[in-house]
Design an enzyme around this catalytic site. Structure first.
Site, mmCIF file in Angstrom:
data_model
loop_
_atom_site.group_PDB
_atom_site.id
_atom_site.type_symbol
_atom_site.label_atom_id
_atom_site.label_comp_id
_atom_site.label_asym_id
_atom_site.label_seq_id
_atom_site.Cartn_x
_atom_site.Cartn_y
_atom_site.Cartn_z
ATOM 1 N N ALA A 9 -2.051 -0.110 1.807
ATOM 2 C CA ALA A 9 -0.970 0.285 0.915
ATOM 3 C C ALA A 9 -0.311 1.597 1.314
ATOM 4 O O ALA A 9 0.793 1.898 0.863
ATOM 5 C CB ALA A 9 -1.499 0.391 -0.517
ATOM 6 N N THR A 10 -0.968 2.396 2.170
ATOM 7 C CA THR A 10 -0.376 3.670 2.581
ATOM 8 C C THR A 10 -0.199 3.792 4.087
ATOM 9 O O THR A 10 0.518 4.675 4.543
ATOM 10 C CB THR A 10 -1.234 4.847 2.087
ATOM 11 O OG1 THR A 10 -2.557 4.719 2.606
ATOM 12 C CG2 THR A 10 -1.284 4.876 0.560
ATOM 13 N N SER A 11 -0.864 2.944 4.865
ATOM 14 C CA SER A 11 -0.743 3.024 6.322
ATOM 15 C C SER A 11 -1.059 1.680 6.943
ATOM 16 O O SER A 11 -1.638 0.794 6.299
ATOM 17 C CB SER A 11 -1.673 4.104 6.895
ATOM 18 O OG SER A 11 -3.033 3.732 6.707
ATOM 19 N N GLY A 12 -0.670 1.547 8.203
ATOM 20 C CA GLY A 12 -0.974 0.336 8.948
ATOM 21 C C GLY A 12 -1.491 0.697 10.317
ATOM 22 O O GLY A 12 -1.337 1.826 10.788
ATOM 23 N N ARG A 13 -2.109 -0.280 10.980
ATOM 24 C CA ARG A 13 -2.608 -0.029 12.324
ATOM 25 C C ARG A 13 -2.672 -1.347 13.085
ATOM 26 O O ARG A 13 -2.725 -2.430 12.478
ATOM 27 C CB ARG A 13 -3.965 0.630 12.282
ATOM 28 C CG ARG A 13 -5.084 -0.232 11.774
ATOM 29 C CD ARG A 13 -6.035 0.532 10.920
ATOM 30 N NE ARG A 13 -5.626 0.416 9.538
ATOM 31 C CZ ARG A 13 -6.222 1.044 8.547
ATOM 32 N NH1 ARG A 13 -7.205 1.864 8.784
ATOM 33 N NH2 ARG A 13 -5.813 0.868 7.317
ATOM 34 N N ASP A 238 -6.647 -8.279 2.787
ATOM 35 C CA ASP A 238 -7.479 -7.305 3.499
ATOM 36 C C ASP A 238 -8.896 -7.242 2.954
ATOM 37 O O ASP A 238 -9.856 -7.031 3.709
ATOM 38 C CB ASP A 238 -6.824 -5.921 3.531
ATOM 39 C CG ASP A 238 -6.357 -5.416 2.175
ATOM 40 O OD1 ASP A 238 -6.692 -6.033 1.141
ATOM 41 O OD2 ASP A 238 -5.638 -4.402 2.146
ATOM 42 N N THR A 239 -9.059 -7.474 1.656
ATOM 43 C CA THR A 239 -10.418 -7.469 1.115
ATOM 44 C C THR A 239 -11.231 -8.640 1.628
ATOM 45 O O THR A 239 -12.443 -8.518 1.850
ATOM 46 C CB THR A 239 -10.390 -7.488 -0.423
ATOM 47 O OG1 THR A 239 -9.559 -6.427 -0.887
ATOM 48 C CG2 THR A 239 -11.781 -7.321 -1.002
ATOM 49 N N ASN A 298 -11.449 -5.793 -9.901
ATOM 50 C CA ASN A 298 -10.517 -4.839 -9.310
ATOM 51 C C ASN A 298 -10.621 -3.526 -10.068
ATOM 52 O O ASN A 298 -10.392 -3.494 -11.285
ATOM 53 C CB ASN A 298 -9.085 -5.358 -9.430
ATOM 54 C CG ASN A 298 -8.543 -5.894 -8.133
ATOM 55 O OD1 ASN A 298 -8.628 -5.226 -7.113
ATOM 56 N ND2 ASN A 298 -7.983 -7.087 -8.176
ATOM 57 N N GLY A 408 -12.400 2.739 3.905
ATOM 58 C CA GLY A 408 -12.278 4.186 4.018
ATOM 59 C C GLY A 408 -13.247 4.952 3.154
ATOM 60 O O GLY A 408 -13.701 6.044 3.520
#
Length: 494
Positions: A9-13, A238-239, A298, A408
């Site tokens: 939700a805040t970054s990608g890679r 992603d989960t 959640n 994270g």
């Protein structure tokens, strides 16, 4: 070599991986920000994802990956519930709307007028959250965009389509929409009919065929110039990819916390739990890799801390996580606690001010600096994990002996220790890059380079990861008292 596109939700890679001697070797070849934008639509600003910026960064990352060696396949995972709408030519009809946009307020009640919540849960097993896809679509009913749409693709499916030219709906993300039958793992005709009766919109023609993780979608479009790689449907939520990479020795005895912007707290099952008690607890049955069910709650996660860090950064104050955690460790335990799922914490904004407001209104000490705010958030998260794990394990009738933390949050030593203390069980932290590892290893499985499904994936993760173990410490009764306080605060708010 495989390439994982992993968007948070805040970054990608973009991360590459290859198998060597039973271990997964990875390399990050691209990292970029994921910054939503507010765009004027009618009489208000709508929070949207900058999908074109993400696509440009993904292309750059995959180009870099292809330069480091021939790509065998590519897989995409992202957050859930959000989607793009395309016209008859396959053109995207505007930026996808962000799940934190205010447009879904009141939408669950509107939908449940057409399909009662107990009937909906008995089919979908979906936790009620205002931003679930079905409620987003109720909010979009009557708009020109939805009227013009001829295809609906979840975010990872949209990117998969741009990579391959083929439209599919990967099942783990589809299971978060509130439109899928979790027993058949296919779109629910009953839910779609209820939506049509309410809005007049026929969704069935907009939704592509459902595929399972491990399906080969097709070759990467030649025009992209990355060779003859295939696009593989991974656990696109992603989960789902993260949970596939949880190195559980025995899933019947283990719980997991996928810890990032959100915290997904749950267990892995082979069948969904669709009982009235499960619905009343607002637990969700999301589908997983290799025919599994992720039975979970959640919980608002490290979003509260990252939003606080953003606010402090704007003011020129401390944002270094190591320094924040060291200072927070010296703050007395349970000095101030909040319900992390309080709707007041959902939208972007000045999180420390909101936490202070809630503390003041409840008669607690007001967190007035970075250390006390950080400790408040972490204590409150640990309490939320404790409550969620008790609900999940109780309704699933499981006797747990370990909690795995991936994502994270596995790097957050203070949160891991507080979690062990709160739940009274050992915490095994790692892998921090579990989502990318799950993505890559499903690709290895799809390509025939890894045999044995989910157990084989987890065996590789265990051999590729150094886990950190946190044992419970301190006074359990203090956590009991803190939980009682939190229950009182939550009841007073309601």
């Amino acid at each position: 070599m495989y390439a994982a596109v992993d968007l948070g939700a805040t970054s990608g890679r973009v991360i590459t991986g290859r198998l060597a001697d039973g271990r997964l070797l990875t390399a990050e070849v691209g990292r970029f920000a994921n910054e939503p934008v507010r765009v004027p639509v009618g009489d208000r600003d709508v929070l949207q994802w900058d999908i074109l910026a993400l696509w440009s960064s993904i292309r750059d990352g995959l180009a870099a990956a292809s330069r480091s060696g021939p790509l065998t396949s590519v897989g995409v995972d992202t957050w859930a519930v959000d989607h793009g709408l395309l016209d008859a030519d396959g053109a995207l009809l505007g930026n996808p709307v962000h799940y934190r946009d205010e447009r879904t307020e009141g939408m669950p009640a509107r939908f449940f007028a057409a399909m009662p919540p107990d009937g909906h849960y008995a089919i979908t097993g979906a936790q009620v959250q205002p931003f679930n896809t079905v409620f987003q679509l109720v909010a979009a009913a009557g708009t020109a965009q939805l009227a013009a749409a001829r295809r609906l693709l979840m975010i990872p499916d949209l990117l998969t389509s741009w990579l391959s030219g083929r439209d599919v709906a990967e099942v783990t993300n589809a299971s978060t929409t509130g439109l899928l039958d979790v027993r058949s793992r296919q779109w629910s005709p009953d839910v779609l009919a209820a939506f049509t009766s309410l809005t007049g919109v026929e969704l069935a023609g907009l939704l592509p065929d459902v595929v399972e993780p491990g399906a080969v979608v097709g070759p990467v479009r030649a025009a992209l110039g990355w060779g003859e790689a295939n696009v593989v449907a991974v656990g696109s939520h992603d989960t789902a990819s993260a949970v596939a990479a949880v190195p559980m020795a025995d899933p019947r005895r283990a719980a997991y916390i996928s810890s990032g912007t959100w915290s997904l707290v749950g267990v892995e099952l082979r069948r969904p739990i669709l009982t009235p008690a499960s619905r009343e607890a607002n637990l969700t049955n999301e589908l997983g890799v290799d025919g599994t069910v992720r039975y979970l709650k959640n919980v608002a996660g490290l979003w509260l801390l990252t939003e606080s860090q953003r606010t402090w950064h704007e003011r020129g104050a401390t944002t270094d996580l190591t320094a924040l955690l060291a200072a927070a460790a010296d703050v007395p335990a349970h000095r101030t606690i909040v319900d992390v799922d309080d709707p007041r914490f959902a939208a972007p904004g000045d999180m420390p001010a909101r936490i202070a407001e809630v503390a003041r209104a409840s008669g607690q000490p007001v967190p007035d600096d970075e250390a006390t705010v950080t400790r408040c958030i972490l204590d409150s998260l640990a309490l939320a994990y404790r409550r969620a794990l008790r609900q999940v394990a109780g309704l699933a009738d499981l006797d747990l002996d370990v909690v795995h933390v991936v994502g994270g949050g596995a790097r957050n030593a203070l949160l891991c220790q507080l979690t062990a203390d709160a739940v009274g069980l050992p915490v095994l932290a790692g892998p921090a890059e579990g989502t990318a590892m799950g993505n890559l290893l499903v690709q290895a499985w799809a390509n025939g380079d890894l045999v044995g499904g989910l157990p084989a994936i987890r065996d590789v993760v265990a051999r590729s990861t150094e886990l950190t173990r946190w044992e419970p410490t301190g006074d359990r009764s203090a956590w009991d008292r803190a939980e009682s306080r939190l229950q009182d605060l939550s009841a007073a708010r309601r």
